[in-house]
Scaffold this active site. Sequence first.
Site, PDB file in Angstrom:
ATOM      1  N   HIS A 368      -6.432 -22.866 -12.926  1.00 33.77           N
ATOM      2  CA  HIS A 368      -6.007 -23.793 -12.611  1.00 33.77           C
ATOM      3  C   HIS A 368      -6.245 -25.551 -13.512  1.00 33.77           C
ATOM      4  O   HIS A 368      -6.238 -26.013 -13.257  1.00 33.77           O
ATOM      5  CB  HIS A 368      -6.745 -24.407 -11.029  1.00 33.77           C
ATOM      6  CG  HIS A 368      -6.138 -23.256  -9.890  1.00 33.77           C
ATOM      7  ND1 HIS A 368      -4.877 -23.892  -9.798  1.00 33.77           N
ATOM      8  CD2 HIS A 368      -6.003 -22.834  -9.540  1.00 33.77           C
ATOM      9  CE1 HIS A 368      -4.664 -22.701  -8.700  1.00 33.77           C
ATOM     10  NE2 HIS A 368      -5.260 -22.039  -8.646  1.00 33.77           N
ATOM     11  N   LYS A 559      -1.432 -38.909  -6.026  1.00 37.99           N
ATOM     12  CA  LYS A 559      -1.404 -37.850  -6.388  1.00 37.99           C
ATOM     13  C   LYS A 559      -2.863 -38.731  -6.668  1.00 37.99           C
ATOM     14  O   LYS A 559      -3.787 -39.600  -6.538  1.00 37.99           O
ATOM     15  CB  LYS A 559      -0.898 -37.678  -7.577  1.00 37.99           C
ATOM     16  CG  LYS A 559      -0.916 -38.702  -8.823  1.00 37.99           C
ATOM     17  CD  LYS A 559      -0.819 -38.161 -10.149  1.00 37.99           C
ATOM     18  CE  LYS A 559       0.518 -37.516 -10.188  1.00 37.99           C
ATOM     19  NZ  LYS A 559       1.242 -36.615 -10.459  1.00 37.99           N
ATOM     20  N   ARG A 560      -3.705 -37.569  -6.781  1.00 41.01           N
ATOM     21  CA  ARG A 560      -5.648 -38.078  -6.357  1.00 41.01           C
ATOM     22  C   ARG A 560      -5.777 -38.863  -7.968  1.00 41.01           C
ATOM     23  O   ARG A 560      -5.230 -38.692  -9.065  1.00 41.01           O
ATOM     24  CB  ARG A 560      -6.134 -36.829  -7.415  1.00 41.01           C
ATOM     25  CG  ARG A 560      -6.906 -35.455  -5.690  1.00 41.01           C
ATOM     26  CD  ARG A 560      -7.639 -36.492  -4.648  1.00 41.01           C
ATOM     27  NE  ARG A 560      -8.530 -36.770  -5.557  1.00 41.01           N
ATOM     28  CZ  ARG A 560     -10.078 -36.144  -4.231  1.00 41.01           C
ATOM     29  NH1 ARG A 560      -9.809 -35.268  -4.011  1.00 41.01           N
ATOM     30  NH2 ARG A 560     -10.912 -36.302  -5.093  1.00 41.01           N
ATOM     31  N   LYS A 565      -4.974 -37.993 -15.446  1.00 40.08           N
ATOM     32  CA  LYS A 565      -3.285 -38.100 -14.410  1.00 40.08           C
ATOM     33  C   LYS A 565      -3.057 -39.512 -15.059  1.00 40.08           C
ATOM     34  O   LYS A 565      -1.781 -39.671 -14.991  1.00 40.08           O
ATOM     35  CB  LYS A 565      -3.791 -38.140 -13.279  1.00 40.08           C
ATOM     36  CG  LYS A 565      -3.840 -36.625 -12.614  1.00 40.08           C
ATOM     37  CD  LYS A 565      -3.556 -36.910 -11.084  1.00 40.08           C
ATOM     38  CE  LYS A 565      -4.439 -35.742 -10.927  1.00 40.08           C
ATOM     39  NZ  LYS A 565      -3.165 -34.554 -10.399  1.00 40.08           N
ATOM     40  N   THR A 667       2.003 -29.814  -8.847  1.00 46.21           N
ATOM     41  CA  THR A 667       3.040 -29.741  -8.138  1.00 46.21           C
ATOM     42  C   THR A 667       3.658 -31.004  -7.030  1.00 46.21           C
ATOM     43  O   THR A 667       4.990 -30.713  -6.842  1.00 46.21           O
ATOM     44  CB  THR A 667       2.310 -29.002  -6.678  1.00 46.21           C
ATOM     45  OG1 THR A 667       1.303 -29.097  -6.382  1.00 46.21           O
ATOM     46  CG2 THR A 667       2.522 -27.587  -7.164  1.00 46.21           C
ATOM     47  N   LYS A 671       7.921 -31.370  -6.320  1.00 42.91           N
ATOM     48  CA  LYS A 671       8.209 -31.883  -4.627  1.00 42.91           C
ATOM     49  C   LYS A 671       9.084 -33.294  -4.749  1.00 42.91           C
ATOM     50  O   LYS A 671      10.260 -33.425  -4.008  1.00 42.91           O
ATOM     51  CB  LYS A 671       6.885 -32.285  -3.748  1.00 42.91           C
ATOM     52  CG  LYS A 671       6.239 -31.239  -3.692  1.00 42.91           C
ATOM     53  CD  LYS A 671       4.677 -31.819  -2.784  1.00 42.91           C
ATOM     54  CE  LYS A 671       3.156 -30.741  -3.024  1.00 42.91           C
ATOM     55  NZ  LYS A 671       2.152 -31.433  -2.838  1.00 42.91           N
TER      56      LYS A 671
HETATM   57  C1  LIG Z   1       1.469 -32.163  -3.751  1.00 43.07           C
HETATM   58  C2  LIG Z   1       0.222 -32.581  -3.198  1.00 43.07           C
HETATM   59  C3  LIG Z   1      -0.736 -32.896  -4.791  1.00 43.07           C
HETATM   60  C4  LIG Z   1      -0.728 -32.942  -5.120  1.00 43.07           C
HETATM   61  O1  LIG Z   1       0.145 -34.052  -6.648  1.00 43.07           O
HETATM   62  P1  LIG Z   1      -0.582 -33.576  -8.713  1.00 43.07           P
HETATM   63  O2  LIG Z   1       0.783 -34.374  -8.536  1.00 43.07           O
HETATM   64  O3  LIG Z   1       0.800 -32.322  -8.823  1.00 43.07           O
HETATM   65  O4  LIG Z   1      -1.293 -33.760  -8.840  1.00 43.07           O
HETATM   66  C5  LIG Z   1      -1.799 -33.648  -3.663  1.00 43.07           C
HETATM   67  N1  LIG Z   1      -1.764 -34.034  -2.719  1.00 43.07           N
HETATM   68  C6  LIG Z   1      -1.662 -34.065  -1.569  1.00 43.07           C
HETATM   69  C7  LIG Z   1      -1.275 -34.940  -0.490  1.00 43.07           C
HETATM   70  C8  LIG Z   1      -0.172 -32.979  -2.006  1.00 43.07           C
HETATM   71  O5  LIG Z   1       0.753 -33.108  -1.403  1.00 43.07           O
END
Ligand SMILES: *Cc1c(COP(=O)(O)O)cnc(C)c1O
Length: 823
Positions: A368, A559-560, A565, A667, A671
Site C-alpha cells: 500500500h 484526508k489524513r 498529501k 480512494t 468518492k
Molecule cells: C476514503 C477515506 C479516506 C482515504 O482518503 P484518501 O484521500 O484516499 O487519503 C480516509 N478517511 C476516510 C474517513 C475516508 O472515508
Amino acid sequence: MPTIIVEDLAKLRSNSSIEGLTQSFLHHLKYSLGLNGQEVTTLDQYLAVSQMTRDRMIDLMVETEKRYADANAKRLCYLSMEFLMGRSLGNNLHNLGIFDQTQEMLKNLGADLEEVRESEVDAALGNGGLGRLAACFLDSLATLGMPGYGYGINYEYGLFKQEMSNGHQTEKPDHWQEDGSPWLIERPDEACLIPVYGYIEHATDRTGEYNPMWMGWNILVGIPHDMPIVGYGAKTVNYLRLYSAQSSSDFDMEIFNEGDYFKAVEQKIKSETISKVLYPKDSFEAGRELRLVQEYFFTACALRDITRTFERSGQSYDHFHEKTAIQLNDTHPSLAIAELMRILVDEKQFTWERAWHITQRTFAFTNHTLLPEAMEKWPVPLFERVLPRHLQVIFEINRRFLKKVASIWPGDPDRQARMSIIEEGPQKQVRMAHLSMVGSHSVNGVAELHSKLLKTKVVTDFHEMWPERFNNKTNGVTQRRWLLKANPGLADLITKKIGDDWIVDATKLKDLEPFAEDPDFQSAFRKIKLRNKEKLAQVIYDTTRYRVDPESLFDIQAKRIHEYKRQLLNIMHIVHQYLCIVEDGEDLVVPRTYIFAGKAAPGYWAAKQYIKLINNIAKVINNDPRTRDQIRVVFVPNYRVSLAEVMIPAADLSEQISTAGKEASGTGNMKFAMNGALTIGTLDGANIEIREEVGEENIIIFGLKAEEIYHMRATQSYDPWDFFRRNTRIRRVMESFNTDLFCAEEPGMFRWIFQTILDQGDEYFHLADLQSYIDAHRRAAREYARPDLWTRKAILNVARIGKFSSDRTIKQYAEEIWNIKGH
Ligand SMILES: *Cc1c(COP(=O)(O)O)cnc(C)c1O
C-alpha cells in the site's frame, strides 16, 4: 408507543412489510431493551431498529453459510489490522432492501430514521484509506455472493476523536463500544488460545532430528466478535470477525498457585491491553512491542479459525490452498506466513517442503505504500523475545530463499543483502515486506502507476526474480455507501433517469452521458449539489461557528494530514489568492470556500502545525472585510466516515494534490468524482486512471510527473531557492510564513515552514509545483463561472466513474488471485 406481543418470531423476521417491521421494532423495544410504557429515547429507537435489522441478517447468514458449505466453496480470508466501517444501520437497511419501509414505519410511530441514524457512533477501527478499502471490499464481496471474510481486531478504542483547542488538534479517546454495539455478535464458543513470549528448548526427537520446543509461553485468549455483512439484494450475509484479547484464567491459575497474586493480576491486565486501542499512525512506527503483539495476536487467531474451519470439512491439508485464499492487507498480518508454517511443521508434522508448497499457494500480499519510512521492520531482539519460534521459522525461510537467490545470481552478495528478509547492520531487523513477498504467490499494488513503480523503483530485485508474481489491482470504493447512501438526492435522480442497475453494476452509470448537456437534467443535478452544500454548511456552522455560502465554489481537501498529501500546497495557494486581493486589488473569478478536514497522527508535529496554520488563516481571512465575500476557509474537525458522507457529496472541487510518486492510489479521489466533484490533482496514484476514464477535459491536472521528480531527486537538480528568487508570487507567499501575518498572537510560529521549504530542500516539491497549481486553479474558476459547462463536466465524472467501483476490484482479485466465485 404501544407495545404488541409477538407470537411467531421466525415469520416476523422474514416479514418486510411495514406492519412486520413495526412488530419487530416494538418487540425489541420491549424484549431486548426492557421498555414498556416509558419514554423512548432516540438511542432506544436506534437500538431497537438495529436489533430488528440484525435479526434479518442472522437468518440470512445461516442460509449463506449452508450454501457455501453445500458447494464446498473456496473461501477468501481478508486479514487486515484495520476495518474503517463507519456506521452500519443505513447501509444494512439499504442492502436488505428495507430502507424505505423502515423510514415509513418509524414515521408512522412519530419517529425519524434520519435522526435515529445520527445516534449511531462510527466504528472507526482504522486510520484512513487502507482501513476504508477493507470495508468497501467486504461490501462488494457480500454483494457479489462471494465467500469472503474479514479478520481483524475488536479495538475497544477506535481512532481518537479530534477536537480543536485554540486552533490546535487535541485527541480524545473514542470509546465506541461504551454501550456495546448491536452489530457485534460475541462467540465465546469459538475462542482461540494463542501462545506468546517464552523461549526455545533445543531438543532432538527420538530419531535424533533437531526438534525445537517452544516453552514458557504466556497464553492469550482471543474472543471473536462477528459483524454480519449483508450484500445488496439481501442474498448473502458474510461476516467480519474481530478478536478481543482476554487473559487466560487457566494460566493465571498457575501463577495464583505459586502464590504471586499481584503477578497474576498484572498478567491479566497486560493481556487485555492487546485489543485496547488502534495505533493512530497511518504509517509504520518503529519498535512498539504492543503493536507487534497485536499483529501476531489477530493473525494467529485468524489462522486457528481458518484451520479449524478447514479441518471440519475433513479434507487433507494438501488441499488447503485449494479451499482457502488469504489476502494480506499490507504487511501488518504477514506473520500469518510464519504461523501457518509453524502449524504445519510443528503441529501437523509436515515436511518443510510440503508445508511451504501449501503456504505459498495460500497467501497473496497487497502493498500500500511507496514511502520508505512506512515499510515495516522489527528489531530481531524484540522479535525473538515476543515470538522465538516464529523467528526461527523466518530464519529458515530466509536461509532457503537466499540459497535460491545465490543460485540465480552467483557471486552477488550485495543482491543477497538487499533481498534478505533480515536487514544486517548495527541493529538486525526483520523486513516484513520481504517476508510477505517471499511467502506469497501474488504481490499487488493498488493503482497502475503504483504497481509500475513497485516493479521499477522499489523492489526491482524481487520483480526480476519473480516477474509473474507481480500484478496490479486498482482500488475501488462501493457505490452503495458512497453514492446510494451518502447522496440519496443524486442516487434518486440517477435511478429515475437510467434505472437502478448501477447499484450493482457501476459501469451502467455510463447511460447518464447523453444527459450531460440536457438543461433539465443539469438543473436537477445542480439543485441536488446545492442541497448537499447547504447540509454541509449547516455542519460547518455547528462545528466551527463559521458561516459559508453554499453558492460559492466548495473546494475540499479531506484526508489524513500528511506532508506528502500536501495540504501545505493548498494553503500556499489560498495565501496567494488572499494576497492578490488585499495587496494587488484583484478580484476572484468566483467566490470560494476552502474546506479542510483530516486527522494528524498525535506524534506528527508538522502535520499538527498544518492544522493550526489552517485555523489561523481561517481566522484572519474570514474576519478580513476585504476578502470575506470572496474567500472563506474552514477546518471541519473530526474527519471520519460519517462526516465524509456529508462532505463528499457537497464538493465542487476535489483536492488530490500529492507529490507525484507518493500516493499509492487514493480512494478519496474516487468518492469525490463519483459524487460529481471535479478533481484538481497531480498525475499520481489513481488520479491517472481517473483522467483516462473521465477524459482530460473533465479533470484539472497540474504539476510534475513521478518520473520528473525521480529524476530531479536522482540528479539533485531541484533547488527551491530558484523558485523563490525567480517568482515574485511564490516569494510573497513564502515570506508571509516568515512574518507574523497568520500568527500575530504567536510570533514566529510558522517561520519553520519558510526554513524547512527553503533550507531543507522542500522534500515534497511544493515550490516546484506551486505556479502550475495556481494556474490550474485559475482554469478551474473560469470553468466554474460557466455553470452549464461545469455541470456537464461534473455529470460526466459521475457517468464515467464506473471503473472505480470496488465490485470491479473484487472481481479482479477473485479471478486473478483468489480463484473464488459467487455462490
Ligand atoms: C476514503 C477515506 C479516506 C482515504 O482518503 P484518501 O484521500 O484516499 O487519503 C480516509 N478517511 C476516510 C474517513 C475516508 O472515508
